[in-house]
Design an enzyme around this catalytic site. Structure first.
Site, PDB file in Angstrom:
ATOM      1  N   GLY A  91      -4.587  18.223   6.496  1.00 41.80           N
ATOM      2  CA  GLY A  91      -4.100  18.167   5.113  1.00 41.80           C
ATOM      3  C   GLY A  91      -4.636  16.989   4.310  1.00 41.80           C
ATOM      4  O   GLY A  91      -4.140  16.692   3.229  1.00 41.80           O
ATOM      5  N   HIS A  98      -5.607   6.444   4.414  1.00 41.49           N
ATOM      6  CA  HIS A  98      -4.420   6.029   3.652  1.00 41.49           C
ATOM      7  C   HIS A  98      -3.170   6.455   4.394  1.00 41.49           C
ATOM      8  O   HIS A  98      -3.152   7.460   5.097  1.00 41.49           O
ATOM      9  CB  HIS A  98      -4.424   6.616   2.234  1.00 41.49           C
ATOM     10  CG  HIS A  98      -4.604   8.095   2.166  1.00 41.49           C
ATOM     11  ND1 HIS A  98      -5.843   8.695   2.298  1.00 41.49           N
ATOM     12  CD2 HIS A  98      -3.716   9.108   1.988  1.00 41.49           C
ATOM     13  CE1 HIS A  98      -5.700  10.003   2.203  1.00 41.49           C
ATOM     14  NE2 HIS A  98      -4.412  10.284   2.024  1.00 41.49           N
TER      15      HIS A  98
HETATM   16  P1  AMP Z   1      -3.863  13.263   1.340  1.00 39.79           P
HETATM   17  O1  AMP Z   1      -3.613  14.675   0.895  1.00 39.79           O
HETATM   18  O2  AMP Z   1      -3.122  12.863   2.567  1.00 39.79           O
HETATM   19  O3  AMP Z   1      -5.358  12.967   1.437  1.00 39.79           O
HETATM   20  O4  AMP Z   1      -3.266  12.337   0.222  1.00 39.79           O
HETATM   21  C1  AMP Z   1      -3.926  12.024  -0.956  1.00 39.79           C
HETATM   22  C2  AMP Z   1      -2.875  11.591  -1.919  1.00 39.79           C
HETATM   23  O5  AMP Z   1      -3.499  10.914  -2.980  1.00 39.79           O
HETATM   24  C3  AMP Z   1      -2.073  12.753  -2.532  1.00 39.79           C
HETATM   25  O6  AMP Z   1      -0.691  12.587  -2.227  1.00 39.79           O
HETATM   26  C4  AMP Z   1      -2.365  12.624  -4.019  1.00 39.79           C
HETATM   27  O7  AMP Z   1      -1.247  12.939  -4.823  1.00 39.79           O
HETATM   28  C5  AMP Z   1      -2.761  11.170  -4.140  1.00 39.79           C
HETATM   29  N1  AMP Z   1      -3.619  10.858  -5.280  1.00 39.79           N
HETATM   30  C6  AMP Z   1      -4.711  11.542  -5.687  1.00 39.79           C
HETATM   31  N2  AMP Z   1      -5.247  10.936  -6.757  1.00 39.79           N
HETATM   32  C7  AMP Z   1      -4.475   9.850  -7.028  1.00 39.79           C
HETATM   33  C8  AMP Z   1      -4.517   8.828  -8.010  1.00 39.79           C
HETATM   34  N3  AMP Z   1      -5.473   8.780  -8.959  1.00 39.79           N
HETATM   35  N4  AMP Z   1      -3.552   7.878  -7.993  1.00 39.79           N
HETATM   36  C9  AMP Z   1      -2.583   7.924  -7.066  1.00 39.79           C
HETATM   37  N5  AMP Z   1      -2.503   8.840  -6.096  1.00 39.79           N
HETATM   38  C10 AMP Z   1      -3.437   9.802  -6.080  1.00 39.79           C
END
Ligand code: AMP
Length: 112
Positions: A91, A98
């Protein structure tokens, strides 16, 4: 490098910053899945958890130290969840390591 989180670290894309030091950045998720939802990322580009090795693993310990301080300051004393999604089937949508910290509501298991 064409990496969204590297651009946030560089200040090229804005974020709602929660904490920063020489090694990590913490900021609120743009699409929160809980009343409190923030991300902690290393400033060094590591694509995913599978790239953690003996050369870079210290950053993970530091990230968890930062998480402990932040959840205390945010008063998440009833608990919280730390999530790392790794790879497509895991996912992961942003290929920069992160950790999600989710709190402020009861979590369910299995996560789905
Ligand atoms: P994942 O799906 O584990 O790779 O998590 C990526 C996360 O980054 C998701 O929860 C998104 O909502 C978050 N995300 C994407 N773009 C941004 C942004 N510009 N600022 C803050 N969070 C973000």
């Amino acid at each position: 490098m064409d990496c969204l989180f590297c651009k946030i670290i560089a200040g090229e894309i804005p974020c709602k910053k929660l904490y920063e030091d020489e090694q990590v950045l913490a900021f609120y998720d743009i699409d929160p899945q809980a009343p409190v939802h923030f991300l902690v990322i290393p400033k060094q580009h590591i694509a995913c958890a599978s790239e953690i090795d003996s050369e870079n693993s210290q950053i993970v310990a530091h990230i968890f130290e930062v998480i402990a301080k932040l959840v205390a300051s945010l008063k998440l004393s009833d608990g919280y969840r730390v999530v790392n999604n790794c790879g497509v089937q895991g996912g992961q949508t942003v290929p920069h390591l992160h950790f999600h910290i989710l709190g402020g509501r009861d979590m369910t298991w299995p996560p789905g």
